[in-house]
Write a protein that holds these residues in place. Sequence first.
Motif, PDB file in Angstrom:
ATOM      1  N   ALA A   1      42.007  37.943  37.267  1.00  0.00           N
ATOM      2  CA  ALA A   1      41.318  36.692  36.912  1.00  0.00           C
ATOM      3  C   ALA A   1      41.639  36.315  35.474  1.00  0.00           C
ATOM      4  CB  ALA A   1      39.815  36.853  37.093  1.00  0.00           C
TER       5      ALA A   1
ATOM      6  N   VAL B   1      40.120  41.088  34.116  1.00  0.00           N
ATOM      7  CA  VAL B   1      39.837  39.725  33.686  1.00  0.00           C
ATOM      8  C   VAL B   1      40.399  39.516  32.285  1.00  0.00           C
ATOM      9  CG1 VAL B   1      38.034  37.996  33.338  1.00  0.00           C
ATOM     10  CG2 VAL B   1      37.646  39.845  34.964  1.00  0.00           C
TER      11      VAL B   1
ATOM     12  N   CYS C   1      32.860  37.876  38.918  1.00  0.00           N
ATOM     13  CA  CYS C   1      34.050  38.735  39.049  1.00  0.00           C
ATOM     14  C   CYS C   1      33.628  40.148  39.442  1.00  0.00           C
ATOM     15  CB  CYS C   1      34.823  38.802  37.727  1.00  0.00           C
ATOM     16  SG  CYS C   1      35.824  37.347  37.409  1.00  0.00           S
TER      17      CYS C   1
END
Lengths: 367, 389
Positions: free
Chosen positions: B9, B56, B48
């Motif tokens: 992400a 991330v 997430c």
Amino acid sequence: MKMMGVINLDNEQDFLNELTYFRCGAAVPFGGRYRLIDFGISNMANAGFADIAVFTRKKYRSLMDHLGKGKSWDLDTKYGGLFILPPDWNDPTDISKGDLQHFHNNIDFFHRGKAEYVLISGSQHVCGINYQEVFEHHQSSDADITLIYKKVDMLEPEHKQCQKLSVTEEGRVVEVTNEEYNNNVYMNMYLVSKKLLLQLVEYGIAHGASHLFNDCIASEVDNLNIQAFKYTGVHCVINSVESYYKNNLHLLNPNFYRDLFFNEQTINTKVKNEPPARYLESANVSNSLVGNGCIIEGTVENSILFRGVKVHKNAIVKNSIIMQRCEIGEGAILENVILDKDVTLTEGKRLIGNEQMPFVIPKRRVI
Amino acid sequence: MKSKKECVAMLLAGGEGKRLQLLTKKLAKPAVYFGGKYRIIDFPLSNCTNSGIDTVGVLTQYQPLILNSYIGIGSAWSLDRKYGGVSVLPPFQAQEGGNWYKGTADAIYQNINFIEQYDPQYVLILSGDHIYKMNYAKMLQYHQEKAADVTISVIEVPWEEASRFGILNTNEDLSIHTFDEKPENPQNNLASMGIYIFNWDLLKTYLSEDAANLRSSHDFGKNVLPKILDDGKRLYAYKFQGYWKDVGTVESLWKANMDLLEDEPQFNLNDMNWRMYSVNPNQPPQYISQKATVNRALINEGCYVDGNVDHSILFFGVHVGEGSSIRDSVIMPNVKIGKNVTINKAIIGENSFIEDGAVIEPEPSQESEITLIGENSHISANSNVAVKS
């Protein structure tokens, strides 16, 4: 890193009946989000102790879960930090007894720590003490051992079980007693050099002692320079259901609350990930402490709600201590009650205890 | 050998959020406070974690100080992983020079090396501007089922508001045929939420192409996505259902906060199956005094309430003095409010000090306006503040 700490729970009785069926006294929840041991650990961590050991003998599951690696107190360091030490005796030549077993079998903890002084405390005296001041006092009075006490204005029933100190004008301890009418309440905390501590432990074991403080320190007031440190801050003793109930509710006194939580000694505890407390339209809350994650629709008066408690519509909670994740059903009425964690009170139930003798409901009951 | 990550992400957190005025003076928009305890970035980060995405990259640029220290090593969201976890990615210098992030696509382009470390199949692009709960794993599954090149998360908006959004026109199977940025006469009411999943190989190619194009403004919505669509790739819309709020203006931030105060809020913070994580300050429990009344409120730890709080949110460490009345307001952390203060329809920035008897409320003629008091403000005793936001 002058001092290292020991929280010695070995001599503490499970005094809280239902509340200590499944946990030791040190792990009993207090003040809306804490457990009793938080005060001891926080005071030590605030004074920069790099090594802190917890001597525990039984019912330590919830204690270990709560303390973890000590992250909440910044004790999760690479070296040193927090050590939870349950019984683990493997020395075949070991003849130690009582709490001396802990000192004997965990001697490595003392040897590895870099500090030269050891502060030993229990968990029943709730306070915000600056141990650096104790250390300075210990140095300047050239003491062998410094005992910490609180001079109470009024003797309460819970002080009866505490040991007391007879102190000279110069501050030297001449006797550790059990006398009832002595206002110098010993706080079950003392500072001693590591060297002397280990000598005392060795001496105690050789002489068949089973209680380090009583048998090797309190009895030696004539042979050692034992000094008294007078602590003057907020203080209470939790050693019975009555004192637990009374002193929890005493937190509703804004002065006591402020002195305990908003002074320079920050009290830390394991953080939970709860959202802020939610008050609905029909909520009616007064003179109460409320933890995060609570959802309140009913009436709450003179009470302490721990984290995640639900109080439904038309329920009334008065003079009560409600622990984590309890649920009070619609129209239920509670007065002078202590609910341990995860208790569910169904719709319309009434539980009314006595002001002096609160009603205690153990964990996970559904009523 | 480390196993590769299926999906990485990338969270765009460099925006200034100009429309939040004073609130973003010293703060990136994703670090703005929300809901009594959180910062906006807590929501995508918690999503997430809850979706099982443990790698991330957070792209920062504007006023990153507080945001950086807030994210730390990501332990609040269990993102302090040995391999993966959260990485803060500010613009940087390289041998051939360096640049600020010139647009959303450029920010990702400059961090191709970061993504390549994990050799992912998919990249999820997120923004730090919205309040919502979303299971990105479901969106990824949809992306795979559709064998899509790009999937864009969309939400149905009321038709009359559709002209305020970037609208996606879709075929029956939800494949996208055209983009309409703020159309005057919308043909559809599916608005883009700024959440994209790309096949990484495809995205890499288009990012390089876009970077070489000097006329591009290096923006996903304006440049990269239209180009991919023009080239006949497979773009699909993923319909999201649930609460989703853009909190880009003072008005919408205030409104989204007030949404939490309903009896059955649409956005439920108490949902134990989808927890919202945040950095927890260690504060004592809140104290509600004998004289206080508290209704329709969210109150955090460390608050000390001696006055009346109705339909309002208090962040941690707020003190409300006796006789004071707080209504329809959001009070940010550590604000100290004296006695007999009136606060109506306001947002009070953190660490502000409101002295006894002060009045902060909109003028009767401007009732719909929200008064915004910046952080560290000092409102003197008995003064009357009716600043327009």
